[in-house]
Motif scaffolding. Structure first.
Motif, PDB file in Angstrom:
ATOM      1  N   VAL A   1      -5.380  -1.349  12.785  1.00  0.00           N
ATOM      2  CA  VAL A   1      -4.644  -2.321  11.972  1.00  0.00           C
ATOM      3  C   VAL A   1      -5.515  -2.635  10.759  1.00  0.00           C
ATOM      4  CG1 VAL A   1      -3.713  -4.659  11.834  1.00  0.00           C
ATOM      5  CG2 VAL A   1      -3.453  -3.347  13.938  1.00  0.00           C
ATOM      6  N   ALA A   2      -4.946  -2.516   9.573  1.00  0.00           N
ATOM      7  CA  ALA A   2      -5.686  -2.766   8.337  1.00  0.00           C
ATOM      8  C   ALA A   2      -5.045  -3.937   7.603  1.00  0.00           C
ATOM      9  CB  ALA A   2      -5.684  -1.526   7.450  1.00  0.00           C
ATOM     10  N   VAL A   3      -5.857  -4.927   7.267  1.00  0.00           N
ATOM     11  CA  VAL A   3      -5.397  -6.115   6.550  1.00  0.00           C
ATOM     12  C   VAL A   3      -6.212  -6.243   5.274  1.00  0.00           C
ATOM     13  CG1 VAL A   3      -5.033  -8.607   6.634  1.00  0.00           C
ATOM     14  CG2 VAL A   3      -4.789  -7.241   8.722  1.00  0.00           C
ATOM     15  N   SER A   4      -5.532  -6.396   4.162  1.00  0.00           N
ATOM     16  CA  SER A   4      -6.223  -6.527   2.878  1.00  0.00           C
ATOM     17  C   SER A   4      -5.544  -7.595   2.043  1.00  0.00           C
ATOM     18  CB  SER A   4      -6.221  -5.194   2.113  1.00  0.00           C
ATOM     19  OG  SER A   4      -4.889  -4.810   1.789  1.00  0.00           O
ATOM     20  N   THR A   5      -6.345  -8.257   1.215  1.00  0.00           N
ATOM     21  CA  THR A   5      -5.842  -9.247   0.272  1.00  0.00           C
ATOM     22  C   THR A   5      -6.501  -9.005  -1.078  1.00  0.00           C
ATOM     23  OG1 THR A   5      -7.556 -10.842   0.900  1.00  0.00           O
ATOM     24  CG2 THR A   5      -5.440 -10.990   2.049  1.00  0.00           C
ATOM     25  N   THR A   6      -5.773  -9.296  -2.135  1.00  0.00           N
ATOM     26  CA  THR A   6      -6.309  -9.128  -3.477  1.00  0.00           C
ATOM     27  C   THR A   6      -5.418  -9.872  -4.457  1.00  0.00           C
ATOM     28  OG1 THR A   6      -7.086  -7.514  -5.110  1.00  0.00           O
ATOM     29  CG2 THR A   6      -5.015  -7.035  -4.010  1.00  0.00           C
ATOM     30  N   THR A   7      -5.873  -9.947  -5.699  1.00  0.00           N
ATOM     31  CA  THR A   7      -5.083 -10.542  -6.778  1.00  0.00           C
ATOM     32  C   THR A   7      -4.916  -9.499  -7.862  1.00  0.00           C
ATOM     33  OG1 THR A   7      -5.945 -12.762  -6.325  1.00  0.00           O
ATOM     34  CG2 THR A   7      -4.940 -12.392  -8.475  1.00  0.00           C
ATOM     35  N   THR A   8      -3.662  -9.253  -8.249  1.00  0.00           N
ATOM     36  CA  THR A   8      -3.387  -8.252  -9.273  1.00  0.00           C
ATOM     37  C   THR A   8      -2.149  -8.649 -10.058  1.00  0.00           C
ATOM     38  OG1 THR A   8      -2.844  -5.922  -9.673  1.00  0.00           O
ATOM     39  CG2 THR A   8      -2.084  -6.872  -7.615  1.00  0.00           C
ATOM     40  N   ALA A   9      -2.234  -8.505 -11.370  1.00  0.00           N
ATOM     41  CA  ALA A   9      -1.089  -8.757 -12.271  1.00  0.00           C
ATOM     42  C   ALA A   9      -0.489 -10.143 -12.059  1.00  0.00           C
ATOM     43  CB  ALA A   9      -0.028  -7.687 -12.095  1.00  0.00           C
ATOM     44  N   GLY A  10      -1.356 -11.134 -11.891  1.00  0.00           N
ATOM     45  CA  GLY A  10      -0.868 -12.493 -11.721  1.00  0.00           C
ATOM     46  C   GLY A  10      -0.235 -12.773 -10.381  1.00  0.00           C
ATOM     47  N   CYS A  11      -0.498 -11.933  -9.387  1.00  0.00           N
ATOM     48  CA  CYS A  11       0.090 -12.109  -8.060  1.00  0.00           C
ATOM     49  C   CYS A  11      -0.991 -12.039  -6.992  1.00  0.00           C
ATOM     50  CB  CYS A  11       1.144 -11.046  -7.780  1.00  0.00           C
ATOM     51  SG  CYS A  11       2.588 -11.139  -8.864  1.00  0.00           S
ATOM     52  N   ALA A  12      -0.830 -12.869  -5.970  1.00  0.00           N
ATOM     53  CA  ALA A  12      -1.662 -12.786  -4.773  1.00  0.00           C
ATOM     54  C   ALA A  12      -0.966 -11.859  -3.786  1.00  0.00           C
ATOM     55  CB  ALA A  12      -1.872 -14.164  -4.157  1.00  0.00           C
ATOM     56  N   VAL A  13      -1.682 -10.841  -3.328  1.00  0.00           N
ATOM     57  CA  VAL A  13      -1.073  -9.786  -2.516  1.00  0.00           C
ATOM     58  C   VAL A  13      -1.739  -9.736  -1.152  1.00  0.00           C
ATOM     59  CG1 VAL A  13      -0.537  -7.338  -2.359  1.00  0.00           C
ATOM     60  CG2 VAL A  13      -0.557  -8.453  -4.599  1.00  0.00           C
TER      61      VAL A  13
END
Length: 391
Positions: free
Chosen positions: A300-312
C-alpha cells in the motif's frame, strides 16, 4: 453560422432588416426622383417649333432659338444624370453609415434583451457546478420585471430548483434521522446480547449464538455509521480549520494494522482547510480499502504533496484487476466490484462514496485509476490552504 451566439444572430437580423428596408426606401426614392425629373425634361419638347419666323424671343431667329433649346435640353439631361448618380451614391453611403449605426444599436439592444437569459444561465451554471448531490440548489434567479415570457421561464426554473432542493434536503434528513433512530435499538440489542452471553450458567450454544448476534449487530452499527458519515459529508462545510494531509495520512497509517503488507510512505506537506474529522475519515477509508482489497505480500503506497494550488492525497495498492469501465460504479453507494449490492462481505460499498462526498464538500474531487497488473490508484485533490486564503 451555426456557432453564432443568439446575440450575434439578433444583431445580424436587426442589421439585415434595416439594410433591406433602407435599400427599398432608396430604390423608391430613386424612382420617384427619376420620374419627377423626366417630367420636367419632357415638358414642352416642341418648344422651338412653336415659334415662327420673327417671333423667337431675345431677338433670335427660329434656328438660333432651336439650338438654344437643344442646348438647354442637353443641360437638363446632364443635370438629371448627375442628380440620379449623386442620389444613388450619397444615398448608398448614408445607408451604409446609418446601417452600421443600426447594427451597433442592435448589438446593444440584443445584449439588453438577453440579460435575463444570461442571469438564468449563470444561476444554472452555479447550480450545475456545485459539488455534491443536491448541493447548490439553494440558488435562485429571482428575476425582477414584468411577467413576460422570460420572467415566466425564470420563475418556472426557480420553482423546479426549489422542489429539487426540498427533495434532496428531505432525503438527507431522512437518512440522518433514520440512522440516529436505528442506533438506539442496536445499542439495546448489543447490551442484551452481552448480558446474556456473560450471565452465569450460559451454555456454549448461547455464547456462540451471542457472538454471532454481536457480529451481526456490529456490522449494522458500522453500516449506520457509514450512512451518517455520508449524510454529513453531503452537507456544505461551514467551519474550516487548517489541516495538513501529510499529518492526517501519517496518523491513519500509524493506526492501521497491516503486518502482511508493505507500507510505502511519501508524505510531503499538503496544507488545506476543512473539517479535520471528515478529512481523517476520508483518508482512513482509502487506507482501509487499500488494505482490505489487496493480495498476499502486496503493498500500500500513500503519498501527499502540493501542486498547482492543490493539496493532493494519493493511495495506491496491489490487488485484483479492476476494469476501467467499472471505476465510476465504485463511487456509488452500496456498489462494489462485481457486486451490485452488499452481499454479506465485510464492506458495505460506502467507502469510496464517502471519500468523494467529503472531497466535494471541501471543494475538491476524488478520482480512481486502475493500476497495470491489478489494484487502484485513488487520488483526492483539494484546494490548498494558500488558494483558499483571502488575498
Amino acid at each position: 453560422m451555426s456557432s453564432w451566439t443568439i446575440r450575434v444572430r439578433l444583431t445580424v437580423l436587426y442589421g439585415g432588416l434595416f439594410f433591406v428596408a433602407g435599400a427599398l426606401l432608396l430604390a423608391v426614392t430613386y424612382l420617384l426622383v427619376e420620374q419627377s425629373l423626366d417630367r420636367r425634361v419632357d415638358a414642352n419638347p416642341d418648344l422651338a417649333a412653336s415659334f415662327t419666323e420673327g417671333t423667337a424671343p431675345w431677338g433670335l431667329n427660329s434656328d438660333q432659338f432651336a439650338d438654344t433649346i437643344r442646348q438647354f435640353r442637353a443641360e437638363q439631361l446632364r443635370f438629371r444624370e448627375e442628380t440620379m448618380n449623386s442620389l444613388l451614391k450619397q444615398g448608398g453611403i448614408a445607408l451604409l453609415g446609418v446601417g452600421g449605426a443600426a447594427a451597433g444599436l442592435g448589438w446593444l439592444v440584443a445584449g439588453r434583451a438577453l440579460q435575463p437569459l444570461h442571469r438564468i444561465t449563470e444561476t444554472a451554471q452555479r447550480i450545475a457546478g456545485a459539488d455534491g448531490v443536491g448541493r447548490g440548489l439553494h440558488e435562485r434567479i429571482a428575476l425582477p420585471g414584468p411577467r413576460d415570457e422570460v420572467k415566466k421561464l425564470a420563475d418556472t426554473f426557480d420553482l423546479m430548483v426549489e422542489r429539487l432542493d426540498r427533495s434532496f434536503d428531505g432525503q438527507r434528513r431522512f437518512v440522518a434521522n433514520a440512522s440516529h433512530e436505528l442506533r438506539t435499538p442496536l445499542a439495546l440489542n448489543r447490551a442484551l446480547v452481552e448480558l446474556a452471553v456473560t450471565r452465569q450458567g450460559a451454555t456454549t450454544e448461547t455464547q456462540q449464538l451471542g457472538e454471532s448476534l454481536l457480529a451481526v449487530n456490529d456490522r449494522h452499527e458500522r453500516l449506520i455509521d457509514g450512512l451518517l458519515m455520508l449524510a454529513d459529508a453531503e452537507n456544505a462545510i461551514t467551519e474550516r480549520a487548517p489541516v495538513d494531509l501529510a499529518d492526517v495520512a501519517g496518523h491513519v497509517l500509524d493506526q492501521s494494522a497491516a503486518p502482511a503488507l508493505e507500507t510505502r510512505r511519501d508524505l510531503r506537506p499538503a496544507a488545506t482547510t476543512g473539517d479535520p474529522i471528515l478529512l481523517e475519515r476520508l483518508t482512513q477509508n482509502l487506507v482501509e480499502n487499500a488494505i482490505r482489497h489487496n493480495v498476499p505480500d502486496g503493498w500500500v503506497a500513500v503519498s501527499t504533496t502540493t501542486t498547482a494550488g492543490c493539496a493532493v492525497l494519493s493511495v495506491a495498492n496491489t490487488g485484483p484487476v479492476v476494469p476501467a469501465y467499472e471505476i465510476e460504479t465504485l463511487f456509488q453507494p452500496f456498489r462494489r466490484l462485481h457486486r451490485d449490492r452488499i452481499d454479506g462481505g465485510r464492506g458495505f460499498g460506502l467507502g469510496l462514496s464517502i471519500v468523494r462526498a467529503v472531497a466535494r464538500a471541501h471543494g475538491g474531487d476524488a478520482q480512481a485509476q486502475p493500476r497495470p497488473g491489478g489494484g487502484l490508484t485513488v487520488t483526492v485533490t483539494l484546494p490548498s490552504a494558500s488558494a483558499l486564503s483571502p488575498v
